[in-house]
Design a protein around this motif. Sequence first.
Motif, short mmCIF file in Angstrom:
data_model
loop_
_atom_site.label_atom_id
_atom_site.label_comp_id
_atom_site.label_asym_id
_atom_site.label_seq_id
_atom_site.Cartn_x
_atom_site.Cartn_y
_atom_site.Cartn_z
N ASN A 138 0.82 -1.20 0.00
CA ASN A 138 0.00 0.00 0.00
C ASN A 138 0.86 1.26 0.00
O ASN A 138 1.93 1.30 0.63
CB ASN A 138 -0.91 0.02 1.23
CG ASN A 138 -1.93 -1.10 1.21
OD1 ASN A 138 -2.37 -1.53 0.14
ND2 ASN A 138 -2.30 -1.58 2.38
N VAL B 206 -2.68 0.64 -8.61
CA VAL B 206 -4.14 0.55 -8.65
C VAL B 206 -4.73 1.78 -7.97
O VAL B 206 -4.36 2.11 -6.85
CB VAL B 206 -4.62 -0.73 -7.95
CG1 VAL B 206 -6.15 -0.83 -8.01
CG2 VAL B 206 -3.98 -1.97 -8.57
N GLU C 2 -8.42 2.63 -8.75
CA GLU C 2 -9.88 2.50 -8.72
C GLU C 2 -10.23 1.02 -8.80
O GLU C 2 -9.56 0.24 -9.50
CB GLU C 2 -10.53 3.22 -9.92
CG GLU C 2 -10.57 4.72 -9.83
CD GLU C 2 -11.27 5.35 -11.04
OE1 GLU C 2 -11.93 4.62 -11.81
OE2 GLU C 2 -11.13 6.57 -11.22
N GLN D 225 -10.81 -2.94 -7.96
CA GLN D 225 -9.87 -3.93 -7.45
C GLN D 225 -9.72 -5.06 -8.45
O GLN D 225 -10.53 -5.24 -9.36
CB GLN D 225 -10.32 -4.48 -6.10
CG GLN D 225 -11.69 -5.14 -6.12
CD GLN D 225 -12.06 -5.71 -4.76
OE1 GLN D 225 -11.29 -5.65 -3.81
NE2 GLN D 225 -13.25 -6.29 -4.66
N ASP E 267 -5.17 -12.72 -3.64
CA ASP E 267 -6.14 -11.71 -3.22
C ASP E 267 -6.17 -10.47 -4.09
O ASP E 267 -5.18 -10.06 -4.66
CB ASP E 267 -5.83 -11.28 -1.78
CG ASP E 267 -6.71 -11.99 -0.79
OD1 ASP E 267 -6.52 -11.72 0.40
OD2 ASP E 267 -7.55 -12.79 -1.19
N MET E 268 -7.34 -9.89 -4.12
CA MET E 268 -7.55 -8.67 -4.89
C MET E 268 -6.69 -7.53 -4.35
O MET E 268 -6.59 -7.33 -3.14
CB MET E 268 -9.02 -8.26 -4.83
CG MET E 268 -9.96 -9.24 -5.48
SD MET E 268 -9.88 -9.14 -7.27
CE MET E 268 -11.05 -10.41 -7.73
N SER E 269 -6.09 -6.80 -5.26
CA SER E 269 -5.40 -5.57 -4.90
C SER E 269 -6.35 -4.41 -5.16
O SER E 269 -6.97 -4.34 -6.22
CB SER E 269 -4.13 -5.39 -5.74
OG SER E 269 -3.18 -6.38 -5.41
N GLY E 270 -6.47 -3.51 -4.19
CA GLY E 270 -7.43 -2.42 -4.30
C GLY E 270 -6.75 -1.06 -4.38
O GLY E 270 -5.56 -0.95 -4.71
N ASP E 271 -7.51 -0.04 -4.07
CA ASP E 271 -7.09 1.35 -4.20
C ASP E 271 -5.76 1.61 -3.49
O ASP E 271 -5.52 1.13 -2.39
CB ASP E 271 -8.19 2.22 -3.60
CG ASP E 271 -7.97 3.70 -3.87
OD1 ASP E 271 -7.21 4.04 -4.79
OD2 ASP E 271 -8.58 4.51 -3.15
N THR F 234 -2.68 0.64 -4.25
CA THR F 234 -1.77 -0.50 -4.12
C THR F 234 -0.72 -0.46 -5.23
O THR F 234 -1.06 -0.32 -6.40
CB THR F 234 -2.52 -1.84 -4.18
OG1 THR F 234 -3.50 -1.89 -3.15
CG2 THR F 234 -1.56 -3.01 -4.00
N GLY G 286 -12.00 -7.33 -10.61
CA GLY G 286 -13.02 -7.65 -9.62
C GLY G 286 -14.40 -7.21 -10.04
O GLY G 286 -14.64 -6.87 -11.21
N ILE H 110 -11.29 -2.69 -12.60
CA ILE H 110 -10.05 -2.19 -12.00
C ILE H 110 -9.42 -1.17 -12.94
O ILE H 110 -9.44 -1.33 -14.16
CB ILE H 110 -9.06 -3.34 -11.72
CG1 ILE H 110 -7.82 -2.83 -11.00
CG2 ILE H 110 -8.69 -4.10 -12.99
CD1 ILE H 110 -6.88 -3.92 -10.50
#
Length: 303
Positions: free
Chosen positions: A11, A202, A204, A206, A233-237, A239, A254, A258
């Motif tokens: 992050n 990333v 916006e 995921q 696992d999903m990488s989100g905002d 990252t 997702g 993404i």
Amino acid sequence: MSIRPVLEARNAVPTMEGAGVHLHRAFGFHDPSELDPFLLFDDFRNEIPAHYAKGFPWHPHRGIETITYVLSGEVDHADSLGNTGRLGAGDVQWMTAGSGIMHQEMPRGNASGQMHGFQLWANLPRDLKMTDPRYQDVAAKEIPEIIDDDGTRVRVVTGEFWGKRGPVDGIAADPQYLDVFVPAGVKKTLPVDTYRRAFAYVFEGQGAFADASAPSGVLLEKEVMGEEVNIRDMSGDRTLIRFGTGDSVTVQAGEEGIRFLLISGAPLQEPVAWHGPIVMNTKDEIRQAMSDLRNGTFIKPAH
């Protein structure tokens, strides 16, 4: 085809820069070899004007290039060479600091007070450290956007991708800078030159990148060239995804899709001496730059 493995997913870290701008830093001021030729990446995003309005007042740069990409709001800029301008939503500025420049960047929010943009620092090779400064201001309408059959959208800021070439040119690191959106549920493989260092950021939605590491260990599975590949696992905002070697990057979007920057460049593999906004090859060159600042000789005449 060889899918680039994910070396790390982390992050971005909250920090402050300039005159009190609240931002998130994905990397910078640590190990310059990690993403060589790139040195620093900041995500300046805020909805509170007091957290960005004082901006980045006059400061020096030498030995690097700065790349500013605005998504919402505006950035007014001015420099010691007499250049002034304003970057709006979707616009890009690529500044080659070279031998030295003093400039300022002052962000302003949109009608709702929102401000969002990114700044990337790219290193200059030894033989271009003292080149003449220059700007490339690119309007949003000049940046080609490609829409694939599955709804994937790619804005090509610089470099070549899917037959389109970005408008920014003549950059030492010969980078590829892409703004990518992959729709919900779509799995996409994107080519990346084998000899470049690459990362994704990333900002916006995921998604999951091939071989990404994540603490909870939920696995998705897909087939690549007949072999099962783990996608974690999903990488989100906010990252950062740092990739290993290979000639492509695979992502599984997702439920909301993404959007991410995909950036790559040719490593310089040169010594780095770093002091704030000045990046040279030796400590003696840093000392000379600081002496130039004190003596009023930092800005050099054009060659």
